[in-house]
Design a protein around this motif. Structure first.
Motif, short mmCIF file in Angstrom:
data_model
loop_
_atom_site.label_atom_id
_atom_site.label_comp_id
_atom_site.label_asym_id
_atom_site.label_seq_id
_atom_site.Cartn_x
_atom_site.Cartn_y
_atom_site.Cartn_z
N LEU A 1 13.42 -0.93 -8.11
CA LEU A 1 13.08 -1.76 -9.26
C LEU A 1 12.85 -3.19 -8.80
O LEU A 1 13.59 -3.70 -7.95
N SER A 2 11.85 -3.84 -9.38
CA SER A 2 11.59 -5.22 -8.96
C SER A 2 10.85 -6.00 -10.03
O SER A 2 10.47 -5.46 -11.06
N PHE A 3 10.66 -7.28 -9.71
CA PHE A 3 10.02 -8.22 -10.64
C PHE A 3 9.02 -9.06 -9.88
O PHE A 3 9.26 -9.44 -8.72
N SER A 4 7.91 -9.38 -10.53
CA SER A 4 6.89 -10.20 -9.87
C SER A 4 6.07 -10.94 -10.93
O SER A 4 6.42 -10.92 -12.11
N THR A 5 5.01 -11.58 -10.48
CA THR A 5 4.00 -12.10 -11.41
C THR A 5 2.66 -11.55 -10.95
O THR A 5 2.51 -11.14 -9.79
N VAL A 6 1.70 -11.55 -11.86
CA VAL A 6 0.40 -10.97 -11.51
C VAL A 6 -0.23 -11.78 -10.39
O VAL A 6 -0.29 -13.01 -10.44
N GLY A 7 -0.65 -11.09 -9.37
CA GLY A 7 -1.28 -11.69 -8.19
C GLY A 7 -1.91 -10.56 -7.41
O GLY A 7 -2.08 -9.44 -7.92
N GLN A 8 -2.18 -10.81 -6.16
CA GLN A 8 -2.89 -9.80 -5.35
C GLN A 8 -2.17 -8.46 -5.29
O GLN A 8 -2.76 -7.41 -5.49
N LYS A 9 -0.82 -8.50 -5.02
CA LYS A 9 -0.16 -7.20 -4.82
C LYS A 9 -0.11 -6.39 -6.11
O LYS A 9 -0.29 -5.18 -6.09
N ILE A 10 0.13 -7.07 -7.24
CA ILE A 10 0.17 -6.34 -8.52
C ILE A 10 -1.23 -5.77 -8.83
O ILE A 10 -1.37 -4.60 -9.21
N GLU A 11 -2.26 -6.58 -8.61
CA GLU A 11 -3.62 -6.07 -8.88
C GLU A 11 -3.95 -4.89 -7.97
O GLU A 11 -4.52 -3.90 -8.42
N TRP A 12 -3.55 -4.99 -6.71
CA TRP A 12 -3.83 -3.88 -5.79
C TRP A 12 -3.04 -2.64 -6.17
O TRP A 12 -3.56 -1.53 -6.11
N MET A 13 -1.78 -2.80 -6.56
CA MET A 13 -0.96 -1.62 -6.92
C MET A 13 -1.43 -1.01 -8.23
O MET A 13 -1.31 0.19 -8.44
N ARG A 14 -1.99 -1.85 -9.11
CA ARG A 14 -2.57 -1.30 -10.35
C ARG A 14 -3.78 -0.43 -10.00
O ARG A 14 -4.00 0.60 -10.62
N SER A 15 -4.55 -0.86 -9.02
CA SER A 15 -5.76 -0.08 -8.70
C SER A 15 -5.44 1.10 -7.78
O SER A 15 -6.15 2.10 -7.80
N ASN A 16 -4.37 0.99 -7.00
CA ASN A 16 -3.96 2.12 -6.15
C ASN A 16 -2.43 2.15 -6.12
O ASN A 16 -1.80 1.37 -5.40
N PRO A 17 -1.82 3.04 -6.92
CA PRO A 17 -0.35 3.04 -7.04
C PRO A 17 0.40 3.61 -5.84
O PRO A 17 1.63 3.61 -5.85
N ARG A 18 -0.30 4.09 -4.83
CA ARG A 18 0.41 4.65 -3.67
C ARG A 18 0.90 3.50 -2.79
O ARG A 18 0.10 2.72 -2.28
N VAL A 19 2.24 3.41 -2.64
CA VAL A 19 2.82 2.29 -1.91
C VAL A 19 3.83 2.79 -0.88
O VAL A 19 4.22 3.95 -0.89
N CYS A 20 4.24 1.87 -0.04
CA CYS A 20 5.22 2.17 0.98
C CYS A 20 6.20 0.99 1.02
O CYS A 20 5.77 -0.17 0.90
N VAL A 21 7.48 1.30 1.14
CA VAL A 21 8.50 0.24 1.20
C VAL A 21 9.32 0.45 2.47
O VAL A 21 9.66 1.59 2.81
N GLN A 22 9.61 -0.64 3.14
CA GLN A 22 10.42 -0.54 4.37
C GLN A 22 11.59 -1.50 4.25
O GLN A 22 11.43 -2.65 3.81
N VAL A 23 12.79 -1.01 4.61
CA VAL A 23 13.97 -1.88 4.66
C VAL A 23 14.68 -1.62 5.98
O VAL A 23 14.54 -0.53 6.57
N ASP A 24 15.44 -2.58 6.44
CA ASP A 24 16.16 -2.34 7.68
C ASP A 24 17.41 -3.19 7.78
O ASP A 24 17.55 -4.20 7.10
N GLU A 25 18.30 -2.71 8.64
CA GLU A 25 19.53 -3.43 8.98
C GLU A 25 19.52 -3.49 10.50
O GLU A 25 19.67 -2.44 11.16
N ILE A 26 19.29 -4.67 11.05
CA ILE A 26 19.10 -4.78 12.51
C ILE A 26 20.24 -5.58 13.12
O ILE A 26 20.41 -6.76 12.79
N LYS A 27 20.99 -4.92 14.01
CA LYS A 27 22.06 -5.65 14.73
C LYS A 27 21.54 -6.06 16.09
O LYS A 27 22.07 -6.97 16.71
N GLY A 28 20.55 -5.36 16.61
CA GLY A 28 19.96 -5.66 17.92
C GLY A 28 18.92 -4.60 18.22
O GLY A 28 18.79 -3.63 17.46
N PRO A 29 18.19 -4.74 19.36
CA PRO A 29 17.13 -3.78 19.67
C PRO A 29 17.64 -2.36 19.87
O PRO A 29 16.88 -1.40 19.77
N GLN A 30 18.95 -2.21 20.17
CA GLN A 30 19.51 -0.87 20.37
C GLN A 30 20.39 -0.42 19.21
O GLN A 30 21.02 0.62 19.28
#
Ligand SMILES: Cc1cc2nc3c(=O)[nH]c(=O)nc-3n(C[C@H](O)[C@H](O)[C@H](O)COP(=O)(O)OP(=O)(O)OC[C@H]3O[C@@H](n4cnc5c(N)ncnc54)[C@H](O)[C@@H]3O)c2cc1C
Length: 173
Positions: free
Chosen positions: A46-75
């Protein structure tokens, strides 16, 4: 370093614990990635935004990808990737309850609205601030976790020595 898969439950657990992600959308074969704050709830991001490029693009193509991470170091890191579908929560009576729910979840974090509602000057002109609540239905989620692993095995493949894989790659052979 050793990389293992993380199951769906552990991936969702990381998604629930973190707040900052990267949201990728695409239009006309052009990907677009932006940082965003989110909350996880019951199979949705769930999220919040204002109308801009990403909202317009997601309206025209709803297929999205989300990435999150927790990085302590390269290993030592855990990373989760979600494939999902953008759904807007419109300003209409039938969506009122859902929008209130999203609002109350986001509200747990101070200044939840600020990054999405910030006045943005592009090309010398302020763009209008039209608020948008949205959610991403999680269709598929994958998680990977890196740990230092077995040192002897790692040393064999990780150090780029002369005659090794790195040299062959550099020479293109
Ligand atoms: C830590 C963090 C958290 C954020 N959380 C949110 C959030 O929860 N909700 C939200 O809506 N926004 C959030 N933002 C801002 C978000 O990343 C976008 O910058 C913003 O939403 C504008 O995106 P837009 O597609 O509407 O761009 P527009 O205002 O339409 O901008 C158009 C152009 O500006 C460029 N642009 C846009 N954003 C950026 C950027 N961040 N960096 C470099 N170039 C950019 C793009 O190339 C684009 O073509 C956050 C940013 C950060 C750093």
């Amino acid at each position: 370093v050793q990389i293992e898969e993380v199951g769906r439950q552990a991936s969702i657990e990381l998604l629930s614990r973190l707040r900052l992600g990267r949201l990728a959308c695409a239009r006309d074969n052009q990907p677009y990635v932006t940082p965003f704050y989110y909350c996880y709830n019951d199979g949705y991001i769930l999220s919040f935004s204002t109308v801009g490029q990403k909202i317009e693009w997601m309206r025209s193509n709803p297929r999205v990808c989300v990435q999150v991470d927790e990085i302590k170091g390269p290993q030592q890191w855990t990373c989760v990737i979600v494939f999902g579908r953008y759904e807007e929560l419109p300003h209409s009576p039938e969506w009122h309850q859902m929008r209130e729910m999203v609002h109350s979840l986001l509200e747990q974090y101070g200044n939840w609205w600020e990054p999405g509602f910030a006045q943005t000057i592009i090309g010398g002109a302020a763009r209008p601030l039209v608020p948008v609540f949205f959610r991403i239905f999680i269709e598929q989620v994958t998680g990977h976790k890196a740990s230092p692993g077995n040192d002897a095995a790692a040393a064999k493949i990780s150090a780029p020595k002369s005659g090794g894989w790195w040299q062959r790659l550099r020479k293109g052979s």
